[in-house]
Design an enzyme around this catalytic site. Sequence first.
Site, PDB file in Angstrom:
ATOM      1  N   THR A   1      14.942 -54.432 -15.632  1.00 17.51           N
ATOM      2  CA  THR A   1      15.376 -54.715 -16.992  1.00 17.51           C
ATOM      3  C   THR A   1      14.147 -54.774 -17.884  1.00 17.51           C
ATOM      4  O   THR A   1      13.017 -54.626 -17.433  1.00 17.51           O
ATOM      5  CB  THR A   1      16.199 -56.030 -17.042  1.00 17.51           C
TER       6      THR A   1
ATOM      7  N   ASP B   1      26.895 -55.561 -10.509  1.00 17.75           N
ATOM      8  CA  ASP B   1      26.863 -56.923 -11.035  1.00 17.75           C
ATOM      9  C   ASP B   1      28.241 -57.584 -11.032  1.00 17.75           C
ATOM     10  O   ASP B   1      28.355 -58.778 -11.316  1.00 17.75           O
ATOM     11  CB  ASP B   1      26.290 -56.932 -12.452  1.00 17.75           C
TER      12      ASP B   1
ATOM     13  N   GLY C   1      14.085 -59.519 -14.916  1.00 21.02           N
ATOM     14  CA  GLY C   1      13.826 -60.191 -13.656  1.00 21.02           C
ATOM     15  C   GLY C   1      15.056 -60.574 -12.869  1.00 21.02           C
ATOM     16  O   GLY C   1      15.026 -61.530 -12.099  1.00 21.02           O
TER      17      GLY C   1
ATOM     18  N   VAL D   1      19.263 -51.165 -17.158  1.00 18.78           N
ATOM     19  CA  VAL D   1      20.111 -50.236 -16.403  1.00 18.78           C
ATOM     20  C   VAL D   1      20.371 -50.817 -15.017  1.00 18.78           C
ATOM     21  O   VAL D   1      20.830 -50.137 -14.121  1.00 18.78           O
ATOM     22  CB  VAL D   1      19.476 -48.829 -16.285  1.00 18.78           C
ATOM     23  N   ASN D   2      20.023 -52.095 -14.833  1.00 17.10           N
ATOM     24  CA  ASN D   2      20.150 -52.879 -13.604  1.00 17.10           C
ATOM     25  C   ASN D   2      18.935 -52.653 -12.708  1.00 17.10           C
ATOM     26  O   ASN D   2      17.835 -53.004 -13.109  1.00 17.10           O
ATOM     27  CB  ASN D   2      21.466 -52.620 -12.879  1.00 17.10           C
TER      28      ASN D   2
END
Length: 590
Positions: free
Chosen positions: A397, A439, A488, A416-417
């Site tokens: 991220t 997610d 993070g 974008v993960n």
Amino acid sequence: MTEQHTLRSDAGIARRTTTRSRSRWRRTLLALALLPALGALAHAQDAATSTTTASKTAAIASANALATEAGFEVLARGGNAVDAAIAVGSTLSVVQPEASGMGGGFLAVIHDAATGKDTFIDAREMAPQAVSEKDYLKADGTPNRDTSLNGPLAAGIPGFPAGVAYMSGKYGKLPLAASLSPAIRIAEQGFHPSGALVRSIGYKAEVLRRYPASSGKFMPGGKAPVEADLFRDPNQARTLKALAANGADGFYKGAVAKELVKSVRAAGGTWTLVDLANYRAKERQPIELQYAGYKVITAPPPSSGGVAIAEMLNILAPLDLKSMDEAHRIHYLVEAMRRAFRDHNEYLGDPDFVKMPLDMLLSPYYADGLRQSILPEQATKSAWLPSVHAKSPGMHTTHYSIIDKDGNMVSMTATVNTTLGSSFVAGKTGILLNNEMDDFALVSGQPNAFGLIGGSANAPVGGKRMLSSMSPSIVVGKDRLAVIGSPGGSTIITQVFEAILAFVDGKDAGQITAQKRIHHQFLPDRIDIEKGSDIPADVLARLKAMGYEINDTETWGNMNVVVWDKTSNTKTAASDPRNPNGLGKVETAH
């Protein structure tokens, strides 16, 4: 032109660039030539230095020098902090695709100086209507980590293009096309890829090679780029031009939308044109609370971060942390983290689909009860609190913090993960898609890539937005305020929490970004501490005696912070010295 200086932080080392002519300035720092009397700021890893600038200054902190410069270019054209945020974010889509981009989403807290209004923009990705748990299971019923992380089934409907179009139209001063123009130019003319991008391509090379458009974009000629190469992205430039010309419809309808759906479905995905046409960015009320005389403005669901941060601050509010020895201070921070993450896993989801007990979770009275359960000399075992399983956090991220000369502020976290998202580039659009479907609680009781587990509140449903840890925040005091955020994974929440505490304690932007971090997320039941931390051995021994497991781990996060001291009207910006691409740049200008 009079002599001007810019200090830039490259891998935590300050370097001075001096220019004496307009032409040389333009060659060196692009559109920063348009800014008169540029102030300067740089931060090294262990100590922060700052310069006082004249009144009416602007400050930007982002993870990439080209993105920061794009933001200043747009400010120089008469834009405000929102326009600058769009320029920074769209440029990062081009130069830092491993962390964020047009194929992903973002969450943003905005402060409008003229009205005093604080608002929250939800441009989180959402599930396509045809989402099915079976697509994320192996034949034996165990989770299929490949389909949840790689390829088109991993991708939610992107929110970034709709979000920037919405922000531009409602809160910006410039046309969307003006804010996107730096990104379009850089994509067409090319840039030298950062070390982080080169490493990410190497790390994901096997998956990228599955998809012709992905290998074509990231490994032109069949080879991964090196930092000396000139990297161009003409396909994404064309998509950005369509967005610039037609707003959100340029992405979610018409030729771009057709190409997105065609390429996704050809590779086994389930997107439809209706999924794209139905996407809307949403404006929500941010979470606000008081802590130690400061107002904290942070992200509401579908972010889980703001609720968890508020819960942790409420738990700590009556405690005198400054009077505690270091072991007990860490003890109480960790126990607050533990309880907040337990509730994170249990209750939170998309507010448009899930009824959450937010009044309870945000109540100081609820925090009183949680605080009473903390034993002053002993670690609480997570097994004593009912919930689920987890594993290690991840680190991707990006975040950018902006204050313009008029006091407008944007705290914006985009993603974008995981690294390079799904690794799937959608045909001729040049758009790298996210892997945010991971997610969701795709398989009940099983952790996602960041070790977080959700219950039914975060189960996938068509049109639903997955829970996020992104926690863009603004902290406002009588004489000082800060714009804070970081990437993070699950550590975003604790990073921002610790940054807020540091700001309240009087630390400046450089000290906040450089301070060593700790993390606890309920499960695994351990304290993660960065390697090289300055926590004394006797403090660690005391924590172990209390019953804590200590895990020495690599550094995490890439925080970007702007602090405004109103007593001197000084704005300072700091980019994390951990910045892996070595291009983090922090500046102030007026």
